[in-house]
Design an enzyme around this catalytic site. Structure first.
Site, PDB file in Angstrom:
ATOM      1  N   SER A 154       0.841  -1.195   0.000  1.00  0.00           N
ATOM      2  CA  SER A 154       0.000   0.000   0.000  1.00  0.00           C
ATOM      3  C   SER A 154       0.876   1.245   0.000  1.00  0.00           C
ATOM      4  O   SER A 154       1.993   1.223   0.527  1.00  0.00           O
ATOM      5  CB  SER A 154      -0.896   0.018   1.241  1.00  0.00           C
ATOM      6  OG  SER A 154      -1.582   1.246   1.370  1.00  0.00           O
ATOM      7  N   TYR A 168      -1.995  -0.876  10.425  1.00  0.00           N
ATOM      8  CA  TYR A 168      -2.075  -1.067   8.968  1.00  0.00           C
ATOM      9  C   TYR A 168      -0.832  -0.508   8.291  1.00  0.00           C
ATOM     10  O   TYR A 168      -0.185  -1.190   7.481  1.00  0.00           O
ATOM     11  CB  TYR A 168      -3.327  -0.386   8.427  1.00  0.00           C
ATOM     12  CG  TYR A 168      -3.455  -0.450   6.920  1.00  0.00           C
ATOM     13  CD1 TYR A 168      -4.004  -1.563   6.295  1.00  0.00           C
ATOM     14  CD2 TYR A 168      -3.022   0.604   6.108  1.00  0.00           C
ATOM     15  CE1 TYR A 168      -4.125  -1.638   4.915  1.00  0.00           C
ATOM     16  CE2 TYR A 168      -3.133   0.541   4.730  1.00  0.00           C
ATOM     17  CZ  TYR A 168      -3.683  -0.575   4.141  1.00  0.00           C
ATOM     18  OH  TYR A 168      -3.786  -0.640   2.761  1.00  0.00           O
TER      19      TYR A 168
END
Length: 259
Positions: A154, A168
Site C-alpha cells: 500500500s 495497517y
C-alpha cells in the site's frame, strides 16, 4: 509480444479474491488464461465468485477458476489453505498475497485486538502462507522454470496518511521490506518476489465519499482512481516472462502520488 506477457496455462492463487483489488486481479488472470484459486473467508461468496469468473459464456474467460475458502488470520487456517492447494496442484506459478484488513482509532483508544487482527492478516499470514506453499512454488520452477510471488502492499506503507491506522501502515511497510527479504533468499531458486503499492482504488476498504473525491483526486497527478486494468497489467507483467528479471521491488501504482 503475446508470449512475453503470457500467463496462459499458469496456476495462480489469489488471497482476498472476492472483492476490490483481489477480485480485479483474479478476473484478469482468468481472462488471460490462468487457472486461478480464490481464497476468501466467506465460503459461499468465494464459491459464487469462482463460478462467475470461470463461466466462459459470461466473462469470456479462457482460464479456469476454483474456490478455496479459508481463514488466513490463524496459522491453522494458513496450513489448511496451503494443504488444500497442494492436494490439487503440484505446481504454483503465481502467488498473490492480497488479503488484508484495516483498523483505525485514536491513539489513546487503539486496542491490542485491533492491532493484532490487522498485523496478523496483513503481514504474518503472508510469510507463513508463502512458507507453506514453497513446495508448490518450487514445483513450478521444476516444471516451467520459475515462479512469482506478488505481495499487495500500500502507499500507506510508504507515506503517512490522515487516518490513525497505525497497525495497517506498520504492517504494509513491513510487507514491503519482507518482500525484499524473500526476494534475496528465493531469487537463486528462480522465484521472484515483488510488492505492488496501490494508491486509491475503489474497494470495500477504501470507500471515498463523493464529497471528498475532488480533494482526493487533487493528490493524484493522473487525476483519477486506479482501474482494474492498472492492477491487472502490473500483476501480469510481474508474473510473466516479461518481469522475470524484476525482484525485490516495491512498485508504486498510485497515479504519481509518490512525486
Amino acid at each position: 509480444m503475446s508470449e512475453l506477457f503470457s500467463v496462459a496455462g499458469k496456476v495462480a492463487l489469489v488471497t482476498g479474491a472476492t472483492s476490490g483489488i483481489g477480485l480485479m486481479i483474479a478476473r484478469g488472470l482468468v481472462e488471460h488464461g490462468a487457472t486461478c484459486y480464490l481464497v476468501a473467508r466467506n465460503a459461499a461468496e468465494c464459491v459464487k465468485v469462482a463460478a462467475e469468473l470461470g463461466a466462459t459464456g459470461k466473462l469470456g474467460a479462457t482460464g479456469k477458476c476454483h474456490a478455496l475458502p479459508g481463514d488466513l488470520s490463524t496459522i491453522a487456517g494458513v496450513e489448511a489453505i496451503a494443504g488444500a492447494l497442494r492436494s490439487r496442484e503440484a505446481a504454483l506459478d503465481i502467488l498473490v498475497n492480497n488479503a488484508g484488513a484495516m483498523y483505525d482509532a485514536p491513539i489513546e483508544e487503539f486496542t491490542e485486538a485491533g492491532w493484532d487482527s490487522v498485523a496478523d492478516l496483513n503481514l504474518k499470514s503472508v510469510f507463513f502462507l508463502t512458507q507453506k506453499l514453497l513446495p508448490a512454488l518450487r514445483g513450478a520452477v521444476r516444471e516451467r522454470g520459475g515462479a512469482s510471488i506478488i505481495n499487495i502492499g500500500s502507499m500507506g506503507g510508504s507515506r503517512v496518511g490522515p487516518k490513525e491506522n497505525y497497525s495497517y501502515q506498520a504492517a504494509k511497510a513491513g510487507l514491503h521490506h519482507l518482500s525484499g527479504s524473500l526476494a534475496k533468499r528465493l531469487g537463486p531458486e528462480n522465484i521472484t518476489v515483488n510488492a505492488i503499492a496501490p494508491g486509491f482504488f475503489t474497494s470495500r476498504m477504501t470507500q471515498i465519499p463523493e464529497a471528498q473525491l475532488p480533494a482526493v483526486l487533487n493528490l493524484v497527478p493522473r487525476r483519477r482512481l486506479g482501474q482494474p486494468n492498472d492492477i491487472v497489467g502490473a500483476v501480469i507483467y510481474l508474473s510473466s516472462e516479461a518481469g522475470s528479471f524484476v525482484t525485490g521491488s516495491v512498485i508504486p501504482l498510485s497515479g504519481g502520488m509518490t512525486l
